[in-house]
Enzyme design. Structure first.
Site, PDB file in Angstrom:
ATOM      1  CB  CYS A   1      -0.937  -0.010   1.189  1.00 50.92           C
ATOM      2  SG  CYS A   1      -0.090  -0.186   2.772  1.00 50.92           S
TER       3      CYS A   1
ATOM      4  CG  HIS B   1      -4.006   0.881   4.350  1.00 52.48           C
ATOM      5  ND1 HIS B   1      -3.433   0.044   3.416  1.00 52.48           N
ATOM      6  CD2 HIS B   1      -5.054   1.471   3.717  1.00 52.48           C
ATOM      7  CE1 HIS B   1      -4.110   0.117   2.288  1.00 52.48           C
ATOM      8  NE2 HIS B   1      -5.094   0.975   2.442  1.00 52.48           N
TER       9      HIS B   1
ATOM     10  CG  ASN C   1      -7.735   1.900   0.117  1.00 54.28           C
ATOM     11  OD1 ASN C   1      -6.521   1.763   0.241  1.00 54.28           O
ATOM     12  ND2 ASN C   1      -8.600   1.181   0.814  1.00 54.28           N
TER      13      ASN C   1
END
Length: 383
Positions: free
Chosen positions: A52, A318, A339
């Protein structure tokens, strides 16, 4: 910046858990109006990998290209990850195995790898070298750990270990081309970064807020995924919000590292906020309607923020990209967040995250230095 991703298996478990959350009429209950939204490239899917940090910060760089008036390039996130895995292996051996090794990384890793190795377009380096359509790093991760564990057990090292370790990674992700053609011109990764992407790595800084360290000075963020031991600027909690707001109003986006493990972060609903009532003290009805529409929020203090970090309720798990600001039907402001889990939620890969959530759960963030308010830049002595 900060460690932003879990290891591949833990990241998979977290993503699957969040994706399984059923929508509580989040989209119909919340009515968002965009206030500011910087342009961003398409939503990507990191697949079964703890990358991520690379997806979010490369997306940030793509938005930087747009802001600079350039045609954005779909940057190869796994090229960045591949280079970080090599550098991480070097640090692991130098530290005799006493440092993090998993998939996880930090926003600053992308900037650091860009400065050292350059960049590649996605079409040149997909990282899909073994027949899969999406990333699947579990096997490679196990082999990385096994190879380096064997290396650090040796009483004296040969110079061959790094070559063997790199060859193993490249067998999964693909060898990096020394030269490649792009739009009729030949580049190396470094010349592509300089001539096409065109950012200056020295222009980017990362910040966070922890009362355990002096404010307005640099500190090493003590999270496992900060394997390079980079330092960040430590500022007050309200400075974080003021800086993010200032940057967005001036057209800059933010690479954001945070905790998404709380019950009040809902990927499916595309909303995150901090309820006024602790989740464990909620009634069954309150839990069932958490995302049915705007709710009162808990007020966040610097002491709460520090305590959550110290007791592991805020974890470094994250990374995403903040692209704008929106208001709900009550007038409360949220950040618009991109995202890298595909488009499977209510907002096609985006979320609306309250400012209180950002105050409480941010582990660090990275931005162009010109997005920082002038008075804060002066306090931090950022030229």
């Amino acid at each position: 910046m900060v460690g932003i991703a879990l290891g591949a298996n833990a990241q998979d478990d977290l993503i699957n858990k969040l994706k399984d959350n059923k929508s509580a009429s989040g989209r119909s209950g919340f009515q968002f109006t965009t206030v500011i939204n910087a342009e961003a490239t398409s939503v990507k899917n990191q697949g079964s990998s703890g990358t991520c940090w690379s997806y979010s910060t490369n997306s940030f760089l793509e938005s930087e290209m747009i802001r600079m008036g350039k045609q954005p390039v779909d940057l190869a996130e796994i090229f960045t990850a591949r280079n970080a895995y090599i550098e991480k292996g070097v640090n692991y051996v130098r530290m005799h195995g006493a440092i993090s090794l998993g998939d996880g990384g930090a926003c600053h890793d992308v900037i650091n790898m860009y400065a050292k190795y350059g960049a590649l377009p996605q079409e040149v380096y997909t990282g899909l070298n073994y027949g899969t359509k999406t990333n699947n790093f579990a096997e490679m991760g196990s082999l990385r750990e096994a190879v380096l564990a064997a290396v650090v057990k040796n009483p004296s090292l040969t110079p061959n270990w790094k070559k063997a370790y790199t060859a193993m990674i490249d067998s999964y992700l693909g060898e990096v081309p020394a030269k490649f053609d792009y739009k009729g011109k030949t580049y190396t990764p470094l010349t592509f970064a300089k001539e096409v992407v065109g950012i200056n790595p020295k222009d980017y800084v990362e910040l966070s807020s922890f009362s355990s360290n002096p404010y307005y000075e640099k500190m090493t963020l003590m999270v496992p995924d900060n394997w390079s031991l980079d330092q960040i600027y430590n500022i007050k909690m309200d400075d974080m919000i003021n800086t993010i707001d200032n940057a967005l109003k001036k057209g800059y986006t933010i690479a954001w590292a945070t905790d998404v493990s709380e019950k009040y972060f809902s990927w499916k609903n595309g909303v995150a906020y901090v309820p006024a009532t602790n989740f464990d003290n909620m009634t069954p009805e309150e839990k069932a309607t958490m995302f049915s529409g705007p709710k009162p929020e808990m007020e966040i203090t610097e002491a709460m923020r520090q305590q959550a970090f110290d007791n592991y309720s805020t974890t470094d798990d994250h990374g995403m990209q903040i692209t704008g600001i929106a208001k709900d039907q009550t007038g409360k402001e949220y950040y618009i967040v991109k995202n890298s889990w595909g488009e499977s939620n209510d907002y096609k890969g985006y979320l609306y995250v309250s400012k209180n959530f950002v105050k409480y759960k941010t582990t660090a963030f990275l931005l162009h230095k010109d997005g920082i308010p002038a008075d804060l830049r002066s306090k931090l002595n950022i030229k």
